[in-house]
Design an enzyme around this catalytic site. Structure first.
Site, PDB file in Angstrom:
ATOM      1  N   GLN A  82       0.802  -1.218   0.000  1.00  9.70           N
ATOM      2  CA  GLN A  82       0.000   0.000   0.000  1.00  9.70           C
ATOM      3  C   GLN A  82       0.842   1.279   0.000  1.00  9.70           C
ATOM      4  O   GLN A  82       0.337   2.344  -0.341  1.00  9.70           O
ATOM      5  CB  GLN A  82      -0.927   0.005   1.224  1.00  9.70           C
ATOM      6  N   ASN A  90      -1.389 -10.888   8.375  1.00  8.96           N
ATOM      7  CA  ASN A  90      -2.407  -9.868   8.625  1.00  8.96           C
ATOM      8  C   ASN A  90      -3.783 -10.348   8.187  1.00  8.96           C
ATOM      9  O   ASN A  90      -3.958 -10.792   7.050  1.00  8.96           O
ATOM     10  CB  ASN A  90      -2.052  -8.603   7.838  1.00  8.96           C
ATOM     11  N   GLU A  91      -4.733 -10.247   9.100  1.00  6.30           N
ATOM     12  CA  GLU A  91      -6.131 -10.545   8.818  1.00  6.30           C
ATOM     13  C   GLU A  91      -6.337 -11.847   8.039  1.00  6.30           C
ATOM     14  O   GLU A  91      -6.868 -11.853   6.922  1.00  6.30           O
ATOM     15  CB  GLU A  91      -6.800  -9.369   8.091  1.00  6.30           C
ATOM     16  N   HIS A  96       1.205  -9.156   4.573  1.00  7.14           N
ATOM     17  CA  HIS A  96       0.038  -8.265   4.616  1.00  7.14           C
ATOM     18  C   HIS A  96      -0.692  -8.355   3.272  1.00  7.14           C
ATOM     19  O   HIS A  96      -0.458  -7.552   2.366  1.00  7.14           O
ATOM     20  CB  HIS A  96       0.477  -6.827   4.923  1.00  7.14           C
TER      21      HIS A  96
HETATM   22  C1  BGC Z   1      -6.174  -3.896   6.251  1.00  8.42           C
HETATM   23  C2  BGC Z   1      -5.561  -2.649   5.642  1.00  8.42           C
HETATM   24  C3  BGC Z   1      -6.647  -1.802   5.031  1.00  8.42           C
HETATM   25  C4  BGC Z   1      -7.580  -1.360   6.128  1.00  8.42           C
HETATM   26  C5  BGC Z   1      -8.726  -0.465   5.672  1.00  8.42           C
HETATM   27  C6  BGC Z   1      -7.473  -3.673   6.934  1.00  8.42           C
HETATM   28  O1  BGC Z   1      -8.366  -4.599   6.430  1.00  8.42           O
HETATM   29  O2  BGC Z   1      -5.250  -4.608   7.028  1.00  8.42           O
HETATM   30  O3  BGC Z   1      -4.603  -3.049   4.720  1.00  8.42           O
HETATM   31  O4  BGC Z   1      -6.149  -0.733   4.309  1.00  8.42           O
HETATM   32  O5  BGC Z   1      -8.131  -2.468   6.765  1.00  8.42           O
HETATM   33  O6  BGC Z   1      -9.560  -1.120   4.792  1.00  8.42           O
END
Ligand code: BGC
Length: 388
Positions: free
Chosen positions: A19, A156-157, A113
């Protein structure tokens, strides 16, 4: 009312490689963004050029009075072809880590990520029988540059990744908030869990955990059982994996109401953010309570919280409410070690530059960074450790 946060609390801002860095050309997402007829409104392109401008980013974080910075290592740069590791990319990330340490910033380093190397994706991605071994090999390769890093986020997530895996198969595009998506692809969910645990083995001695997209599922009238059934595959199973972790990352933005037949749309009259999500600052405190209740004894780090808005005053309003809720959850006993705002920069929001989450704006031509008032406001809270 004045609320104090503990000494040593981490106050920071976050971003991720794809990003912010720009030209992440060996990644799966770059390929998707740049293929003919792509459904992405914007390509990541040069992003914020943070691959070169990271010293400036770190200077901003320090000058604001924040004491921590979360960023990610890009697997596709470190291992652009299978088994071929780039020493130059590793040296780059080592410099970023040292740059944090020299400025007195606590680095919070994410290993994955959302993006993966294109070769990894083309050879089955997380569903390949080799996936866990491949991730483990990558973690082994980055281990030598992690000296001095106290906080490592493996993946991440994972819940969002697994939901996306399901969605991409059918529609190749996503809409709305993560929590309203179809359930995760279970095989992907299990592969991610195995990859996380393998990474944790490699990272022994460092504090490691993964970061969950906390969705704040709330039951509509009479739909408690449905809400619970909805939350189990999408969030709870990923929290369970973290039960022996050194910490868990909470990433909260909004809530999702679950009715008898699933997720309800955000009501027309509700206030919304630029991502279309409900403006709901209470999301953070609620997510922390939910997580703490399910993972007793596991410290929490808020690894993301923020709002996509073009009005910076609204960012302050949202964040003030979120921090008040966080303080309340902590007063009730949640063991929270820090708050990392999403995001430091107006960075690439997975398909578009339109939803601006940043404390700092970035000129899309010159990459010049400009602090927004919210950045200074958060910096003051970090310096004083108090929310007035
Ligand atoms: C993510 C980010 C994303 C943010 C806003 C999260 O899901 O880890 O990469 O930009 O939320 O959408």
């Amino acid at each position: 009312m004045e609320r104090s946060f503990p000494k040593g609390f981490l106050w920071g801002a976050a971003g991720s490689a794809h990003q912010t860095e720009g030209n992440n050309v060996a990644s799966d997402l770059w390929a998707l963004e740049n293929r003919p007829g792509t459904f992405f409104a914007d390509r990541s392109g040069d992003a914020c050029d943070s691959y070169h401008r990271w010293p400036e980013d770190l200077d901003i974080v320090r000058e604001l009075g924040l004491n921590s910075y979360r960023f990610s290592l890009e697997w596709a740069r470190i291992e652009p072809a299978e088994g071929r590791f780039s020493n130059a990319a590793l040296a780059h990330y080592r410099r970023v880590i040292e740059g944090c340490l020299e400025r007195g910033l606590t680095p919070v380093v994410t290993l994955h990520h959302f993006t993966s190397p294109l070769w990894f994706q083309q050879d089955g991605g997380w569903l390949s029988g080799e996936a866990v071994g491949r991730f483990r090999r990558y973690v082994r390769a980055v281990l030598p540059i992690l000296g001095g890093v106290e906080w490592v986020c493996t993946i991440n997530e994972p819940n969002l990744l697994a939901m996306m895996a399901n969605l991409m198969r059918d529609k190749e595009r996503t809409e709305g908030v993560a929590g309203a998506m179809p359930p995760p692809d279970q095989r992907t969910a299990e592969a991610l869990a195995a990859a996380h645990l393998a990474a944790r083995e490699e990272l022994a001695g460092l504090r490691s955990g993964w970061t969950i997209a906390s969705q704040n599922f709330e039951a509509a009238e009479g739909a408690v059982a449905e809400r619970d059934a909805w939350a189990r595959p999408r969030e709870d199973q990923f929290l369970e994996v973290a039960k022996d972790d050194d910490f868990v990352g909470v990433q909260a933005y909004t809530r999702v109401i679950i009715g008898k037949d699933g997720a309800l749309p955000v009501p027309d009259e509700a206030r919304r953010t630029l991502t279309g999500w409900e403006f709901h600052p209470a999301a953070l405190g609620d997510a922390v309570r939910y997580t703490a209740a399910r993972l007793p004894g596991v410290p929490i780090l808020v690894t993301e919280n923020g709002i996509a808005t073009a009005r910076d005053a609204e960012r302050v309003e949202y964040t003030r409410g979120a921090l008040a809720g966080l303080h309340e959850a902590m007063a009730e006993g949640a063991d929270v070690r820090g708050y990392l705002h999403w995001s430091l920069l107006d960075n690439y929001e997975w398909g578009s530059y339109e939803p601006t989450f940043g404390l700092v704006s970035v000129d899309r031509e010159t990459f010049q960074r400009t602090l927004k008032p919210s950045a200074r406001w958060l910096g003051e809270i970090a310096r004083s450790g108090r929310l007035d």
